[in-house]
Design an enzyme around this catalytic site. Structure first.
Site, PDB file in Angstrom:
ATOM      1  N   GLY A   1     132.333   6.123 -18.171  1.00 41.59           N
ATOM      2  CA  GLY A   1     131.590   6.279 -19.427  1.00 41.59           C
ATOM      3  C   GLY A   1     132.244   7.217 -20.417  1.00 41.59           C
TER       4      GLY A   1
ATOM      5  N   GLU B   1     139.138   5.073 -23.768  1.00 41.92           N
ATOM      6  CA  GLU B   1     138.350   4.006 -24.400  1.00 41.92           C
ATOM      7  C   GLU B   1     137.947   4.365 -25.833  1.00 41.92           C
ATOM      8  OE1 GLU B   1     135.445   3.208 -21.307  1.00 41.92           O
ATOM      9  OE2 GLU B   1     136.640   1.578 -20.526  1.00 41.92           O
TER      10      GLU B   1
ATOM     11  N   HIS C   1     129.146   4.686 -24.398  1.00 40.27           N
ATOM     12  CA  HIS C   1     129.595   3.597 -23.527  1.00 40.27           C
ATOM     13  C   HIS C   1     129.356   4.017 -22.080  1.00 40.27           C
ATOM     14  CE1 HIS C   1     131.851   0.823 -21.216  1.00 40.27           C
ATOM     15  NE2 HIS C   1     132.724   1.738 -20.851  1.00 40.27           N
TER      16      HIS C   1
HETATM   17 ZN   LIG Z   1     133.786   1.568 -19.104  1.00 37.82          ZN
END
Ligand SMILES: [Zn+2]
Length: 296
Positions: free
Chosen positions: A28, A75, A94
């Protein structure tokens, strides 16, 4: 909110994600838009449940790290895609919440017209096609859906939710995961009932009064509840309902006038007397063939 307070809020949301089981190990990432040059984000390789404000990184809109001793999340491009296409969005979350991720793994479109809160706060939820996490191609998968939703499932991966502040962005993660959990439980009970088209339109009017928009209100003649999305799935990736096909397990009364096409395969259309008549027809046919002069 100043930068220090925002960093503390990121740590707090990280704790919530971890405590609710939405992120395992170092899964995350969270980000907050500071201004038109800078974004705060979580670092890579850290449990989101145990971050301190000093751990938070700062990046520019190209993903270059501007501050922080830890390396920024890999990310970040997913987050940047949201900020670039949605000037109103101030925060992005996320994570991999298990129930919503189960739908993302099954490529099962989230059914509509079941729970009032979900219609008001979330609406339609698209599923972005799978891509290897990190990098620009991964970030590009969500771009076609950004203008019409604040909640996206990432196929075979997780969710991305966003909003006008970090807490609201986080709430969308909670709402979608709790909805998916209820859907899975109701499906296990064996029957899912739907709110009617008419009652759902009432919810969408309420939604508008609360200051939320819904793409379904701008689509002339589109069924609010029926199969298919007003947010069109793009490209080759068009997930079809499987567990939540409207002809499986839905009770007939709830389907009526609800945009669901009547279907001869509708489970609930078979009453015991239909079945009796069918058995009788088969029995008659066997008897006819056995007793006919030319034999079976
Ligand atoms: Zn992920």
């Amino acid at each position: 909110m100043n930068e220090r307070a925002l960093k503390e809020q990121i740590c707090e949301m990280g704790r919530r994600l971890y405590q609710r089981g939405y992120v395992s190990a170092n899964d995350g990432n969270i980000s907050v838009r500071l201004n038109d040059r800078e974004i705060l984000c979580t670092p890579t390789m850290i449990s989101k449940g145990f971050m301190r404000p000093e751990d938070i990184c700062k990046v520019d809109y190209e993903g270059n790290q501007l501050a922080g001793t830890r390396k920024r999340t890999s990310e970040i491009f997913l987050h940047l895609a949201v900020y670039k296409h949605r000037p109103d969005v101030m925060a992005v979350v996320h994570s991999h919440p298990p129930h919503a991720t189960a739908f993302a793994v099954a490529h099962e479109p989230i059914p509509k017209c079941i729970l009032p809160e979900v219609e008001v706060f979330i609406g339609e939820v698209p599923i972005a096609p799978y891509e290897t996490p990190g990098g620009q191609p991964f970030a590009n998968t969500i771009v076609p859906y950004l203008s019409r939703t604040n909640t996206i499932l990432l196929a075979n991966h997780g969710t991305v939710t966003f909003g006008p502040d970090l807490e609201k962005a986080y709430w969308n993660t909670e709402i979608i995961d709790s909805y998916c959990k209820i859907l899975i439980l109701a499906r296990q009970l064996g029957r899912v009932n739907y709110i009617t088209e008419e009652k759902t339109r009432e919810l969408l009017t309420l939604k508008q009064r609360l200051g939320y928009d819904d793409p379904r209100l701008h689509c002339d003649g589109c069924p609010v509840c029926g199969p298919g999305l007003v947010i069109q799935q793009t490209g080759d990736f068009v997930p079809e309902p499987y567990a939540f096909r409207r002809d499986v397990g839905a009770s007939c009364g709830a389907c009526a006038g609800n945009g669901a096409p009547p279907s001869s395969t509708h489970d609930s259309d078979f009453t015991p007397s239909d079945l009796e008549a069918l058995v009788q027809r088969i029995t008659d046919e066997i008897y006819r063939q056995l007793t006919s002069p030319s034999g079976p």
